[in-house]
Design a protein around this motif. Structure first.
Motif, PDB file in Angstrom:
ATOM      1  N   PHE A  94       0.958  -1.336  -0.082  1.00 45.60           N
ATOM      2  CA  PHE A  94      -0.135  -0.165  -0.051  1.00 45.60           C
ATOM      3  C   PHE A  94       0.919   1.244   0.028  1.00 45.60           C
ATOM      4  CE2 PHE A  94       0.805  -0.951   4.594  1.00 45.60           C
ATOM      5  CZ  PHE A  94       1.134   0.320   4.876  1.00 45.60           C
ATOM      6  N   THR A  95       0.210   2.312  -0.325  1.00 44.59           N
ATOM      7  CA  THR A  95       0.637   3.763  -0.142  1.00 44.59           C
ATOM      8  C   THR A  95      -0.256   4.313   0.173  1.00 44.59           C
ATOM      9  OG1 THR A  95       2.185   5.390  -1.183  1.00 44.59           O
ATOM     10  CG2 THR A  95       0.575   4.134  -2.713  1.00 44.59           C
ATOM     11  N   PHE A  96      -0.229   5.795   0.745  1.00 42.91           N
ATOM     12  CA  PHE A  96      -1.219   6.710   1.252  1.00 42.91           C
ATOM     13  C   PHE A  96      -0.574   8.037   1.471  1.00 42.91           C
ATOM     14  CE2 PHE A  96      -0.403   5.022   5.628  1.00 42.91           C
ATOM     15  CZ  PHE A  96      -0.195   6.035   6.197  1.00 42.91           C
ATOM     16  N   PHE A  97      -1.469   8.897   1.475  1.00 46.13           N
ATOM     17  CA  PHE A  97      -1.253  10.333   1.565  1.00 46.13           C
ATOM     18  C   PHE A  97      -2.374  11.018   2.369  1.00 46.13           C
ATOM     19  CE2 PHE A  97      -1.958  14.803   0.322  1.00 46.13           C
ATOM     20  CZ  PHE A  97      -0.721  15.302   0.402  1.00 46.13           C
ATOM     21  N   MET A  98      -2.127  11.909   3.059  1.00 46.59           N
ATOM     22  CA  MET A  98      -2.990  12.642   4.035  1.00 46.59           C
ATOM     23  C   MET A  98      -2.435  14.017   4.095  1.00 46.59           C
ATOM     24  SD  MET A  98      -4.256  10.300   7.388  1.00 46.59           S
ATOM     25  CE  MET A  98      -2.702   9.633   7.723  1.00 46.59           C
ATOM     26  N   ASN A  99      -3.276  14.855   4.000  1.00 45.97           N
ATOM     27  CA  ASN A  99      -3.014  16.390   4.117  1.00 45.97           C
ATOM     28  C   ASN A  99      -4.135  16.826   5.278  1.00 45.97           C
ATOM     29  OD1 ASN A  99      -3.257  19.018   4.183  1.00 45.97           O
ATOM     30  ND2 ASN A  99      -2.397  19.244   2.037  1.00 45.97           N
ATOM     31  N   ILE A 100      -3.579  16.978   6.381  1.00 45.05           N
ATOM     32  CA  ILE A 100      -4.338  17.351   7.593  1.00 45.05           C
ATOM     33  C   ILE A 100      -4.337  19.039   7.555  1.00 45.05           C
ATOM     34  CG2 ILE A 100      -4.329  17.090  10.086  1.00 45.05           C
ATOM     35  CD1 ILE A 100      -2.634  14.264   9.850  1.00 45.05           C
ATOM     36  N   ALA A 101      -5.487  19.037   7.775  1.00 44.26           N
ATOM     37  CA  ALA A 101      -5.931  20.870   7.743  1.00 44.26           C
ATOM     38  C   ALA A 101      -5.679  21.177   9.134  1.00 44.26           C
ATOM     39  CB  ALA A 101      -7.538  21.228   7.348  1.00 44.26           C
ATOM     40  N   SER A 102      -6.170  20.506  10.190  1.00 45.29           N
ATOM     41  CA  SER A 102      -6.069  20.752  11.798  1.00 45.29           C
ATOM     42  C   SER A 102      -6.428  19.548  12.375  1.00 45.29           C
ATOM     43  CB  SER A 102      -6.950  22.211  12.145  1.00 45.29           C
ATOM     44  OG  SER A 102      -8.267  21.744  11.873  1.00 45.29           O
ATOM     45  N   CYS A 103      -5.985  19.371  13.769  1.00 51.77           N
ATOM     46  CA  CYS A 103      -6.433  18.495  14.716  1.00 51.77           C
ATOM     47  C   CYS A 103      -5.850  19.018  16.025  1.00 51.77           C
ATOM     48  CB  CYS A 103      -5.999  16.953  14.353  1.00 51.77           C
ATOM     49  SG  CYS A 103      -4.186  16.831  14.489  1.00 51.77           S
ATOM     50  N   SER A 104      -6.525  18.300  17.060  1.00 50.91           N
ATOM     51  CA  SER A 104      -5.932  18.234  18.462  1.00 50.91           C
ATOM     52  C   SER A 104      -5.755  16.888  18.855  1.00 50.91           C
ATOM     53  CB  SER A 104      -7.011  19.192  19.476  1.00 50.91           C
ATOM     54  OG  SER A 104      -8.287  18.422  19.454  1.00 50.91           O
ATOM     55  N   LEU A 105      -4.613  16.632  19.371  1.00 48.63           N
ATOM     56  CA  LEU A 105      -4.068  15.240  19.620  1.00 48.63           C
ATOM     57  C   LEU A 105      -4.150  15.207  21.247  1.00 48.63           C
ATOM     58  CD1 LEU A 105      -1.506  14.889  17.077  1.00 48.63           C
ATOM     59  CD2 LEU A 105      -3.865  13.945  16.918  1.00 48.63           C
ATOM     60  N   ASP A 106      -4.266  14.087  21.866  1.00 48.23           N
ATOM     61  CA  ASP A 106      -4.060  13.692  23.223  1.00 48.23           C
ATOM     62  C   ASP A 106      -2.644  12.941  23.435  1.00 48.23           C
ATOM     63  OD1 ASP A 106      -4.631  11.019  22.827  1.00 48.23           O
ATOM     64  OD2 ASP A 106      -6.627  11.225  23.246  1.00 48.23           O
ATOM     65  N   SER A 107      -2.385  12.226  24.669  1.00 46.20           N
ATOM     66  CA  SER A 107      -1.233  11.663  24.701  1.00 46.20           C
ATOM     67  C   SER A 107      -1.274  10.275  24.312  1.00 46.20           C
ATOM     68  CB  SER A 107      -0.883  11.745  26.330  1.00 46.20           C
ATOM     69  OG  SER A 107      -1.836  11.353  27.176  1.00 46.20           O
ATOM     70  N   GLY A 108      -2.277   9.687  23.819  1.00 47.76           N
ATOM     71  CA  GLY A 108      -2.617   8.277  23.336  1.00 47.76           C
ATOM     72  C   GLY A 108      -1.490   7.915  22.142  1.00 47.76           C
ATOM     73  N   GLY A 109      -1.385   6.659  22.007  1.00 46.12           N
ATOM     74  CA  GLY A 109      -0.358   6.174  21.152  1.00 46.12           C
ATOM     75  C   GLY A 109      -0.985   6.831  19.581  1.00 46.12           C
ATOM     76  N   LEU A 110      -0.003   7.263  18.989  1.00 47.88           N
ATOM     77  CA  LEU A 110      -0.180   7.987  17.400  1.00 47.88           C
ATOM     78  C   LEU A 110      -0.424   6.898  16.433  1.00 47.88           C
ATOM     79  CD1 LEU A 110      -0.618  10.065  15.460  1.00 47.88           C
ATOM     80  CD2 LEU A 110       1.954  10.126  15.269  1.00 47.88           C
ATOM     81  N   THR A 111      -1.603   6.452  15.860  1.00 43.41           N
ATOM     82  CA  THR A 111      -1.643   5.439  14.936  1.00 43.41           C
ATOM     83  C   THR A 111      -2.252   6.058  13.705  1.00 43.41           C
ATOM     84  OG1 THR A 111      -3.843   4.911  15.996  1.00 43.41           O
ATOM     85  CG2 THR A 111      -1.918   3.582  16.573  1.00 43.41           C
ATOM     86  N   PHE A 112      -2.239   5.179  12.468  1.00 46.02           N
ATOM     87  CA  PHE A 112      -3.000   5.389  11.250  1.00 46.02           C
ATOM     88  C   PHE A 112      -3.664   4.308  11.015  1.00 46.02           C
ATOM     89  CE2 PHE A 112       1.637   7.580  10.591  1.00 46.02           C
ATOM     90  CZ  PHE A 112       0.891   9.054  10.902  1.00 46.02           C
ATOM     91  N   GLY A 113      -5.023   4.599  10.621  1.00 46.36           N
ATOM     92  CA  GLY A 113      -5.834   3.615  10.137  1.00 46.36           C
ATOM     93  C   GLY A 113      -6.548   3.580   8.834  1.00 46.36           C
ATOM     94  N   GLY A 114      -7.365   2.654   8.696  1.00 50.20           N
ATOM     95  CA  GLY A 114      -8.132   2.566   7.348  1.00 50.20           C
ATOM     96  C   GLY A 114      -7.480   1.589   6.368  1.00 50.20           C
ATOM     97  N   LEU A 115      -6.545   0.869   6.577  1.00 51.92           N
ATOM     98  CA  LEU A 115      -6.023  -0.052   5.872  1.00 51.92           C
ATOM     99  C   LEU A 115      -7.054  -0.890   4.981  1.00 51.92           C
ATOM    100  CD1 LEU A 115      -2.588  -1.159   7.567  1.00 51.92           C
ATOM    101  CD2 LEU A 115      -3.026   0.499   5.695  1.00 51.92           C
TER     102      LEU A 115
END
Length: 160
Positions: free
Chosen positions: A69-90
């Protein structure tokens, strides 16, 4: 016929048994091929947070039990907490087998994910976990994805 596709009944495929085989071989039949698209997303570190995207796109090829697979995301804005960073949707759920681990590699990122981080496709999931050089889950709030117009591009593989 002069036009059309070669089709096999379900459970059958192209048999390569005439070739020599390696120790541990479990199949010599190619019985699955698929290409398509999917929508990647940031899935970890958003508990109570928000995210908006300018664009999200992913492509995959599945040959047998291997998905590239290959993927691209352009994030306009977000607020994050201290949880583990993950990417999904495979596009497929990964194998729940430690011998069939998958991985991803960063092609491009204009934020602050550490260059020493690694990316593991979690077993029995559609998720990629970001791992620090020390082997811990990357805390989402230690990244700068929450700044505007962050672009992320990755490629990888896993087994189903």
């Amino acid at each position: 016929t002069s036009a059309g596709n070669l089709k096999f009944p379900n459970g059958h495929g192209i048999d390569f048994s005439a070739n020599s085989h390696a120790t541990g071989m479990s199949s010599e039949t190619l019985d699955s091929y698929e290409e398509g698209t999917f929508t990647p997303s940031v899935t970890g570190g958003l508990s109570g947070g928000t995210i908006s995207y300018n664009s999200q796109s992913g492509r995959y090829t599945k040959i047998g039990d291997k998905v590239s697979f290959t993927f691209f995301m352009n994030i306009a804005s977000c607020s994050l907490d201290s949880g583990g960073l993950t990417f999904g949707g495979l596009p497929f759920t990964s194998a729940n087998d430690s011998n069939k681990a998958g991985a991803a590699w960063r092609i491009f990122y204009n934020g602050n994910i550490d260059s020493a981080d690694s990316y593991k496709v979690l077993g029995n999931s559609t998720t990629i976990q970001v791992i620090t050089a020390a082997g811990d889950a990357r805390a989402a709030n230690t990244t700068s994805i929450d700044a505007g117009n962050r672009q992320l591009s990755y490629w990888g593989f896993y087994f189903v």
